[in-house]
Design an enzyme around this catalytic site. Sequence first.
Site, short mmCIF file in Angstrom:
data_model
loop_
_atom_site.label_atom_id
_atom_site.label_comp_id
_atom_site.label_asym_id
_atom_site.label_seq_id
_atom_site.Cartn_x
_atom_site.Cartn_y
_atom_site.Cartn_z
N LYS A 302 0.32 -1.40 0.22
CA LYS A 302 0.23 0.10 -0.18
C LYS A 302 0.93 1.02 0.64
O LYS A 302 0.03 2.28 -0.06
CB LYS A 302 -0.93 -1.01 1.47
CG LYS A 302 -1.83 -0.74 1.12
CD LYS A 302 -3.23 -0.78 2.03
CE LYS A 302 -4.38 -1.87 2.24
NZ LYS A 302 -4.80 -1.86 3.10
N ASP A 338 -9.98 2.41 2.19
CA ASP A 338 -10.04 1.68 3.10
C ASP A 338 -11.20 3.15 3.69
O ASP A 338 -11.55 2.68 4.78
CB ASP A 338 -8.65 1.46 3.56
CG ASP A 338 -7.62 0.40 2.92
OD1 ASP A 338 -8.68 -0.12 2.30
OD2 ASP A 338 -6.87 -0.25 3.07
N GLY A 364 -2.67 -1.34 16.68
CA GLY A 364 -1.90 -1.60 15.05
C GLY A 364 -1.52 -0.26 14.75
O GLY A 364 -2.36 0.43 15.10
P1 NAP Z 1 0.48 -4.24 7.11
O1 NAP Z 1 0.71 -2.68 7.02
O2 NAP Z 1 1.39 -5.30 6.79
O3 NAP Z 1 0.86 -4.31 9.01
C1 NAP Z 1 0.24 -5.15 9.71
C2 NAP Z 1 0.09 -4.40 11.60
O4 NAP Z 1 0.08 -5.59 12.33
C3 NAP Z 1 1.51 -3.57 12.27
O5 NAP Z 1 0.93 -3.02 12.93
C4 NAP Z 1 1.82 -4.91 12.62
O6 NAP Z 1 2.45 -4.52 14.11
C5 NAP Z 1 1.13 -6.04 13.52
N1 NAP Z 1 1.30 -7.10 13.32
C6 NAP Z 1 1.45 -7.98 11.83
N2 NAP Z 1 1.55 -9.44 13.07
C7 NAP Z 1 1.90 -8.94 13.92
C8 NAP Z 1 2.04 -10.04 15.29
N3 NAP Z 1 2.65 -11.82 15.22
N4 NAP Z 1 1.91 -9.29 17.36
C9 NAP Z 1 1.05 -7.72 17.16
N5 NAP Z 1 1.45 -6.81 15.81
C10 NAP Z 1 1.36 -8.16 14.69
O7 NAP Z 1 -0.72 -4.33 7.39
P2 NAP Z 1 -2.60 -4.12 6.96
O8 NAP Z 1 -2.78 -3.76 6.11
O9 NAP Z 1 -2.67 -2.14 7.97
O10 NAP Z 1 -3.75 -4.62 7.18
C11 NAP Z 1 -3.70 -5.70 8.61
C12 NAP Z 1 -4.85 -6.36 8.74
O11 NAP Z 1 -6.24 -5.35 8.08
C13 NAP Z 1 -5.08 -7.57 8.04
O12 NAP Z 1 -5.70 -8.83 8.70
C14 NAP Z 1 -5.90 -7.04 7.13
O13 NAP Z 1 -6.51 -8.21 6.62
C15 NAP Z 1 -7.07 -6.39 8.05
N6 NAP Z 1 -7.89 -5.24 6.56
C16 NAP Z 1 -9.11 -5.35 6.53
C17 NAP Z 1 -9.36 -4.92 5.71
C18 NAP Z 1 -11.09 -4.56 5.83
O14 NAP Z 1 -11.53 -3.89 4.90
N7 NAP Z 1 -11.61 -5.15 6.46
C19 NAP Z 1 -9.25 -3.30 4.25
C20 NAP Z 1 -7.54 -3.22 5.01
C21 NAP Z 1 -6.66 -3.94 5.94
P3 NAP Z 1 4.47 -3.80 13.48
O15 NAP Z 1 4.22 -2.59 13.23
O16 NAP Z 1 5.23 -3.79 14.83
O17 NAP Z 1 5.06 -5.49 12.31
#
Ligand code: NAP
Length: 498
Positions: A302, A338, A364
């Site tokens: 992204k 989003d 997060g």
């Molecule tokens: P991203 O940019 O990769 O961010 C991931 C986040 O999760 C970071 O804050 C990361 O923390 C944290 N994280 C990952 N593994 C972890 C762990 N084991 N323990 C604690 N924190 C952890 O991903 P994103 O795009 O923000 O998406 C995140 C989630 O949102 C996904 O599950 C996605 O499916 C969901 N999502 C849903 C929608 C919807 O429309 N419903 C839209 C977009 C995303 P660190 O910074 O410490 O790595």
Amino acid sequence: MAKVCLCLTGRTILKDLELVDRYRSYIDVAELRVDFLDPDERFYIRRFPALAGIPTILTVRRKIDGGNFVEGEGARIVLLAAGLAFADTDRRRNFAYVDLEDDLDVPSLEEAARTFGTKIIRSYHNFNGVDADLEQKLRSLRRTGDEIAKAAVMPQSYEDVAKLYQVAEQTRDIDKILIAMGPHGVSTRILAEKLGSHLSFTSPLAEVASDADIQVAGPGQLDPKTLVDTYRFRSLTKDTKVYGIIGYPLTATSSPQIHNRGYDEKKIDAVYIPFPVQDLPFFFSLADTLDIQGLSVTVPHKETVLSYCSQRSSEVERIGSCNTLVKTSQGWAGYNTDAKGFSDSLLHFIGKQSLWNKRLTIIGAGGVAKAVAAEVYRLKGRALILNRTQYKAKEVAEPLNFAWAGLDNRGIELMDRYRDIIIQTTSVGMEPNIDEDPIELYKFRGKEVVMDLIYKPEETKMLKRAAKAGCKTLNGYDMLLRQAKLQFLLFTGQEYPD
Ligand code: NAP
């Protein structure tokens, strides 16, 4: 019109016939993979087309070509001959096709095939890459004009896949089957009509194939129902517009179901395909070749896609993250759906117009958390941001004047002051890791509104705990749908159907 072929990899004839029956309404052709049959089942192969009642390909694939047959060329030729021999005067009861590899030179087999109306597929497999001279290779496969040339190659990148589409264009004049195997090649299974492929190979759904009597065939194959129902294979044309989603590993996305259903109901000649992408530059060479019109963007791209945008919407500028790319005459225009998808979903759930007077915790600080935080700020809420990597929480929180902390005991204690609404934005608790809870030390009071952006599983461990304590809970599906509807409008200029 490209046909749907089901690859039959059962250990018995009976199992293969069951598979044909299970998928009959979705398939036009079946491929009997004799190399997967138990040896004593091979006596009955000649009767298979009549029993199955569907045009069938006779294939005995060697190990070196990705099959299971190890007993030597003599035995293989005898099996192929047995399949073609004593053919019926009613040609529907004969094998419709026989697959003969490029290096198999047995004129009597070819003669038998021609005599009894069995079409020859002349096949070539490359499990190590895509041949530099693929066009020449494809042309030289056919020994006579009535043969079908089949090349199944293993792309190492999306640049290799782009090459396949270019070769398809150069070989429009020949009857062929072109396949890119593996995860990079999924689009070639769906866009068989664009490639000018005679058919697309499919295999049974994973849960059906987990049956001990069925083994796995081609890497990257879809199941027939998904190909026909989700991707609308039968209505795709050479000119179908291509859209899709890029991300990695892209295992839990529901976006293809949502977008393709929209095209179907609005009768738009378009298809939406998942592209698991690690290497963005190579992917964009395929996007040019396929003239991809629009893309959803997900983890981890992204932010990196920002450098590919020639225009950015005000939301993208404000949030610093882009989840939608639309092709324009000046290049890619970047949007963020989003943000509005999230705030529309939350406000609708709590029945309010803003977050005035609300104190929220955002778990997060990744790509989607940035969009969430920016919307909470726009809607006048006050928030605490907790993240495993603390400096990222700080980076998201400080420009908005929000509080921040690590995802630790101190952070959990701070939540006491920010607990009207809790928004979970990390991937913790998502399939397959459904036993994880990112705030397992936090005790819900039962008054909080709790939203988890995850939608697979429908209820995460954290949401279950919150609901049990009496909280109002919401998962991420409504947000996904809302942001996808906004993308649909940007992609097609039309509202998503009700
Ligand atoms: P991203 O940019 O990769 O961010 C991931 C986040 O999760 C970071 O804050 C990361 O923390 C944290 N994280 C990952 N593994 C972890 C762990 N084991 N323990 C604690 N924190 C952890 O991903 P994103 O795009 O923000 O998406 C995140 C989630 O949102 C996904 O599950 C996605 O499916 C969901 N999502 C849903 C929608 C919807 O429309 N419903 C839209 C977009 C995303 P660190 O910074 O410490 O790595």
